[in-house]
Design a protein around this motif. Sequence first.
Motif, short mmCIF file in Angstrom:
data_model
loop_
_atom_site.label_atom_id
_atom_site.label_comp_id
_atom_site.label_asym_id
_atom_site.label_seq_id
_atom_site.Cartn_x
_atom_site.Cartn_y
_atom_site.Cartn_z
N THR A 254 -10.15 -5.33 -8.81
CA THR A 254 -9.08 -4.14 -8.36
C THR A 254 -8.03 -3.85 -9.81
OG1 THR A 254 -9.14 -4.64 -6.04
CG2 THR A 254 -7.17 -3.31 -6.91
N PHE B 129 -5.46 6.53 -4.66
CA PHE B 129 -5.83 5.23 -4.56
C PHE B 129 -4.88 4.63 -3.59
CE2 PHE B 129 -5.17 0.74 -5.70
CZ PHE B 129 -6.76 0.39 -6.19
N SER C 252 -10.94 -1.74 -1.64
CA SER C 252 -10.38 -3.11 -2.30
C SER C 252 -9.40 -3.87 -1.57
CB SER C 252 -9.78 -2.50 -3.40
OG SER C 252 -10.57 -2.06 -4.52
N THR D 94 0.86 -1.18 -0.08
CA THR D 94 0.12 -0.05 0.11
C THR D 94 0.72 1.38 0.11
OG1 THR D 94 -0.26 -0.06 2.32
CG2 THR D 94 -1.74 -1.22 1.16
N GLY E 162 -9.87 2.29 -3.48
CA GLY E 162 -8.65 1.79 -3.04
C GLY E 162 -8.79 1.19 -1.50
N PHE F 67 -7.70 -0.63 -11.87
CA PHE F 67 -6.35 0.20 -11.66
C PHE F 67 -5.39 0.29 -12.73
CE2 PHE F 67 -2.34 0.61 -9.68
CZ PHE F 67 -2.33 1.84 -8.79
N SER G 184 -5.96 2.92 0.00
CA SER G 184 -5.43 1.31 0.02
C SER G 184 -4.67 0.94 1.55
CB SER G 184 -4.47 0.78 -1.06
OG SER G 184 -3.26 1.41 -1.05
N THR H 268 1.77 1.99 -3.40
CA THR H 268 0.85 2.72 -4.29
C THR H 268 0.72 4.05 -3.92
OG1 THR H 268 -0.92 2.00 -2.80
CG2 THR H 268 -0.50 0.41 -4.69
#
Length: 390
Positions: free
Chosen positions: A219, A248, A306, A137, A303, A223, A252, A140
């Motif tokens: 996802t 996002f 998911s 995460t 995000g 994405f 997440s 991301t």
Amino acid sequence: MPLPLFLLALAVFAMGTSEFMLAGLVPDLASDLGVTVGSAGLLTSAFAVGMIVGAPLLAALARTWPVRASLLGFVLVFSAAHVLGAVTTSFAVLFATRVVAALANAGFLALALTTATRLVPPDRKGRALAVLLSGTTVATIAGVPAGSLLGTLLDWRATFWAVAALCLPAALGVLRGFPARPAQEGTAEVPDLRAELACLRRPRLLLVLLLGALVNAATFAGFTFLAPVVTGSAGLGDLWVPVALVLFGVGSFAGITLAGRWSDRYPGQVVAVGGPLLLVGWPALAVLADKPVALLTLVFVQGMASFALGGTLIARVLHEAAGAPTMAGSYATAALNVGAAAGPLVAAVALRTGAGTLGPLWASGLLVLGALLIALPSRGVLSAQGAGPA
């Protein structure tokens, strides 16, 4: 949480950056290598296929290997694959490097998942997994948007070089954070492989694996092709792609943090809330894609939902596969990456429909709908009181 767990998360950060970074690089990569955007998006599927094959294969091979040597070897192979990817001018060679990198990532993650749960008491497995997966995460939030920005300012190859460099401190962390061969590692009895594989016959485990694959497919479908939505439907400039990816990623991180706190005690409730959010959110993204504020807000929400749902399902996989202590991580890794491979394939087909660049978002909604229809009559499997291995 023990220090080695955070060192594993550092390596997951480097690998997660690579796994997700193509979301911001697909258009430029396609133009440079002379392929279509849909074909370039299949590099995500190539990575996922390598993860699917590599997770159980390398987990089985590494069952008796020293943990530190195995983790270090996987990180170094991963780095080397990115160096080759950065210098090639061939799409076929780049495709092959993605598969090799994925094999190394799969081996590392499968071993890291099982190692992480051994570092903490049984009632803290969810939190340990949240710390480990926070590497993804954070990738991301920081790694992927930074890679997208680097690709915008320089080119996509610079991002591959950056990922290769990120692996070096990760390798050092593994080298320094784990003893060469812990005392218990040489004396512990390795479970019979056939007995561990037999766990895959359990309907409860297969159900959770299927749900994880479907949610991850949704996802990755949305994405992977987010950049064309931001620059096309929303009418925003290229520099807004990293902003969308950051949002996002922040979502997440919030989602995996919630999963870490709640997945051990309230897995059913996480699914009951996160599932409908995803079901409504993906189509809403498609409908409101021409409204930048709504688009960016929904990117954050998707995000969060998911990863809250995905993190909870990973925890349930490891719970249901407790009878396969050396292979459970590979089952979770393979299932998630079945979704990661299928999602972009479904999205690439959706791109060729009348919905155009919004097609992947509609496809994500349909995949979530499928997962919820399967989960609804089997709610007991997702409860904290669900039985472990039979």
